[in-house]
Design a protein around this motif. Structure first.
Motif, mmCIF file in Angstrom:
data_model
loop_
_atom_site.group_PDB
_atom_site.id
_atom_site.type_symbol
_atom_site.label_atom_id
_atom_site.label_comp_id
_atom_site.label_asym_id
_atom_site.label_seq_id
_atom_site.Cartn_x
_atom_site.Cartn_y
_atom_site.Cartn_z
ATOM 1 N N LEU A 66 0.848 -1.231 0.065
ATOM 2 C CA LEU A 66 -0.094 -0.128 0.045
ATOM 3 C C LEU A 66 0.681 1.157 -0.036
ATOM 4 C CD1 LEU A 66 -3.054 1.186 0.163
ATOM 5 C CD2 LEU A 66 -2.608 1.010 2.635
ATOM 6 N N LEU A 107 1.373 5.222 0.124
ATOM 7 C CA LEU A 107 0.704 6.273 0.922
ATOM 8 C C LEU A 107 1.512 7.546 0.575
ATOM 9 C CD1 LEU A 107 0.254 4.249 4.277
ATOM 10 C CD2 LEU A 107 -1.590 4.984 2.548
ATOM 11 N N GLN A 115 -7.084 5.271 7.410
ATOM 12 C CA GLN A 115 -7.831 5.142 8.678
ATOM 13 C C GLN A 115 -8.976 5.796 9.016
ATOM 14 O OE1 GLN A 115 -3.875 5.161 9.960
ATOM 15 N NE2 GLN A 115 -3.933 3.653 11.492
ATOM 16 N N PHE A 156 -9.117 -2.686 4.545
ATOM 17 C CA PHE A 156 -7.903 -1.831 4.844
ATOM 18 C C PHE A 156 -6.827 -2.828 5.317
ATOM 19 C CE2 PHE A 156 -5.565 -0.028 8.382
ATOM 20 C CZ PHE A 156 -5.035 0.975 7.800
ATOM 21 N N TYR A 157 -7.143 -3.766 6.183
ATOM 22 C CA TYR A 157 -5.978 -4.792 6.621
ATOM 23 C C TYR A 157 -5.428 -5.596 5.598
ATOM 24 C CZ TYR A 157 -7.039 -3.856 11.542
ATOM 25 O OH TYR A 157 -7.169 -3.374 12.617
ATOM 26 N N ASN A 195 -3.113 -3.388 3.580
ATOM 27 C CA ASN A 195 -2.284 -2.628 4.385
ATOM 28 C C ASN A 195 -1.238 -3.629 4.838
ATOM 29 O OD1 ASN A 195 -1.176 -0.248 5.468
ATOM 30 N ND2 ASN A 195 -2.013 -0.806 7.627
ATOM 31 N N PRO A 235 2.891 -1.412 4.135
ATOM 32 C CA PRO A 235 2.414 0.142 3.802
ATOM 33 C C PRO A 235 3.958 0.927 3.548
ATOM 34 C CG PRO A 235 2.161 -0.224 6.318
ATOM 35 C CD PRO A 235 2.686 -1.545 5.482
#
Ligand SMILES: Nc1ncnc2c1ncn2[C@@H]1O[C@H](COP(=O)(O)OP(=O)(O)OP(=O)(O)O)[C@@H](O)[C@H]1O
Length: 630
Positions: free
Chosen positions: A333, A335, A453, A466-467, A470, A473
């Protein structure tokens, strides 16, 4: 009383001498020696004999032979050199011939010769600005037509702290090598130090004359004078021009000094031009050398890291992370704010993995209309919805064996989040309207510039997805957090822009400094845009600090206007600043910003005003790089 026999014998000897000298002249002419020189030497000898009253065979014949032989020896030396035969000789030959046809049998008219030499010297500058050609020809003219011999131009060598001969006429290699003076040493050194002209009436009685360059024995007997003039370029003495002069020449010394002064002035002019050109070339070469070195460095690293430029701690940490997990199936992921290189990293990750030969498929989750999304991602069967005229595989299937890059994953509608999660967990998909489970072997790399989040907390993003995303990350730093990367990035973008626009722009150190000091909000695209603008607007290859300041100033002005627009949300006044780096699309930006302002920051309502879906608005906000900062 003189014996008539002796008188008769003397007459015969005199005749013989003239014949001998004439024969010499003819012989030398046949050998191709410059006719004017021979003529001058001959005229000089005739004059000497006339002045001395009665013929003194030994003395004047000696003078004549010495002069002619000396000239011949030096001309032969010159004629052997390539330069003489290719450049100087034809030039002097034609001018000498022209002069000779006017003057060959008469007494030399010095004022006319001086005028001729002056004219030729001026013409030389017009012919070529190459100091080697022009200066050597000038010295040649001085010697050939005015008898100002062994002209030598000393220039100061700052490294050796010595004056050395750079151009000369009539000196052999040994003499040139010997002609080295410290400032203040001998006449040459003194002229250099004082910047004043030296006129030496008789070198044999001058204590400062060191006879270092020219051995006295190689010069004709009799009085020899010398001129030494400083060569002053932009107010600084750069060297000394020296010539020898036979005192026997029957014209005022001051006339010759005028001509030598003219030559010194022309030389100074040539050196000034040469200096300017060299300075330009040196600056350009230095800039190109630095650029070349940096580009080579960047190229090496780029090749290693899939085109990612970054030496800062934050960049290297991100690079290390993707390299470590490249060859696994772990979901990554990425970011980071918009334009921090998420897509670049995703591609680099793919290229570093053993999936590099399989497809890399990008899906922009923020840009696809909601009703088409499922079909886009998972494909559809024929007739599954209006317009589905044929079965079509989705992006998952397209990426089979490779990498699927889900950009802006935070914009994925909730319904689709469930389906995506299922596909990720089961490694198989079902096309829209299909029943069959299709196994897929896809490595997922997702990216978002939103706070996932927070989206989870507000119920707009599923926690389980999400988990699932992620796993690894990787935080990509904003440009403001890695100023150390700016020089390398700037050079990289300059090189790209040069390729695109067929330019050869470089950044001066001052210009680079300006870019480093600019408070970049975070978007590398903004840096790239500015560099492209600089390259396009540059009037000369070197982009100066002032050019960068001008462009950054206009960038600041756009920021200031957009930042001043505040958005009120309901009764609670929430101030948001809006910024963009695309001034060219100001109208659309303004419409979006004013709609957001009107709706107190509510994007759904703003989208309604603008006649767009929420997804479309989000996409325009992204494309126009409008950043809403709380
Ligand atoms: N580290 C880097 N080295 C070289 N170029 C970079 C780097 N980071 C970003 N860029 C360049 O900046 C531009 C934006 O990068 P990219 O599209 O990867 O950003 P992004 O984070 O995916 O942006 P967005 O979120 O808006 O899609 C691209 O032209 C990319 O090549």
């Amino acid at each position: 009383m003189t014996c008539p026999c002796f008188f008769f014998l003397g007459q015969i000897l005199m005749e013989l001498c003239f014949c001998y000298a004439s024969l010499w002249r003819i012989k030398l002419l046949q050998q191709g020696v410059c006719a004017k020189t021979v003529h001058m030497a001959h005229a000089y000898c005739s004059k000497t004999s006339k002045q001395e009253g009665k013929p003194q065979l030994g003395t004047w014949q000696g003078h004549c032979l010495h002069n002619v032989r000396d000239v011949d020896k030096r001309l032969s030396m010159e004629m052997k050199s390539k330069e003489f035969s290719t450049g100087i000789r034809p030039y002097l030959h034609s001018t000498a011939q022209a002069e000779l046809s006017k003057n060959v049998h008469g007494i030399v008219d010095w004022s006319e010769t001086q005028l001729f030499v002056t004219r030729e010297i001026s013409k030389l500058i017009g012919k070529s600005l190459d100091p080697a050609f022009a200066i050597r020809n000038m010295l040649h003219l001085l010697s050939e037509f005015l008898g100002l011999n062994r002209g030598r131009l000393f220039l100061f060598d700052a490294q050796k702290q010595r004056l050395v001969i750079r151009y000369s006429y009539g000196l052999d290699e040994e003499e040139i090598k010997r002609g080295v003076f410290r400032p203040g040493e001998g006449i040459t050194g003194k002229v250099f130090q004082s910047g004043e002209v030296a006129i030496i009436q008789d070198i044999d009685t001058e204590p400062n004359y060191l006879a270092r360059t020219v051995d006295r024995d190689t010069l004709p007997k009799g009085t020899i004078s010398m001129f030494a003039l400083p060569i002053i370029v932009n107010g600084t003495v750069r060297g000394v021009l020296a010539v020898n002069r036979f005192r026997g020449l029957h014209r005022p010394l001051s006339d010759d000094l005028v001509t030598v002064r003219l030559v010194a002035a022309q030389i100074a002019q040539l050196l000034r031009i040469e200096h300017l050109v060299n300075e330009q070339v040196e600056r350009r070469t230095a800039a190109l050398t630095v650029e070349n070195r940096e580009l080579k460095k960047a190229l090496g690293k780029q090749a290693q890291h899939g085109g990612i430029i970054g030496e800062s701690v934050a960049s290297r940490a991100a690079l290390r992370q993707i390299t470590q997990v490249a060859n696994t199936v772990a979901t990554v992921l990425l970011l980071g704010e918009s334009g921090t290189g998420k897509e670049l990293f995703a591609r680099a990750l793919h290229m570093a993995s053993d999936r590099r030969d399989a497809p890399f498929i990008k899906v922009n989750c923020g840009a696809i209309p909601e009703n088409l999304f499922e079909s886009e991602l998972f494909g559809h069967e024929k007739g599954s919805f209006t317009g589905a005229h044929a079965a079509k595989p989705g992006r998952f299937e397209d990426a089979d064996g490779g990498t699927l890059f889900l950009d802006e994953v935070g914009d994925l509608p909730l319904l689709l989040q469930v389906k995506l999660l299922r596909a990720l967990q089961e490694q198989q998909i079902q096309r829209v309207g299909g029943r069959k489970e299709i196994p897929v072997n896809v490595r997922i790399v997702a990216a978002t510039n939103r706070d996932l989040q927070q989206l989870v907390a507000s119920g707009r993003f599923r926690l389980d997805l999400f988990y699932r995303l992620n796993v690894v990350p990787v935080k990509l730093p904003a440009l403001r957090a890695r100023a150390e990367d700016i020089p390398a990035l700037a050079r990289h973008f300059i090189s790209l822009a040069n390729d695109t626009f067929q330019r050869h722009a470089t950044l001066t150190p001052g210009a680079m400094e300006q870019l480093i000091r600019f408070p970049w909000p975070g978007n590398i695209r903004q840096l790239q845009n500015i560099i492209e603008r600089l390259v396009l607007l540059a009037e000369q290859p070197e982009i100066e600090a002032a050019d960068v300041s001008r462009v950054l100033e206009s960038e600041r002005a756009v920021d200031a206007v957009l930042s001043s627009m505040t958005v009120a949300a309901g009764t609670n006044t929430v101030t948001r600043s809006v910024r963009t780096n695309q001034a060219v699309r100001g109208d659309e930006v303004e419409q979006i910003v004013s709609a957001l302002t009107e709706c107190g920051g509510n994007k759904s309502r703003a989208a309604q005003i603008l006649g767009l879906t929420l997804r479309q608005l989000n996409y325009r906000i992204k494309v126009l790089q409008i950043t809403l900062q709380s």
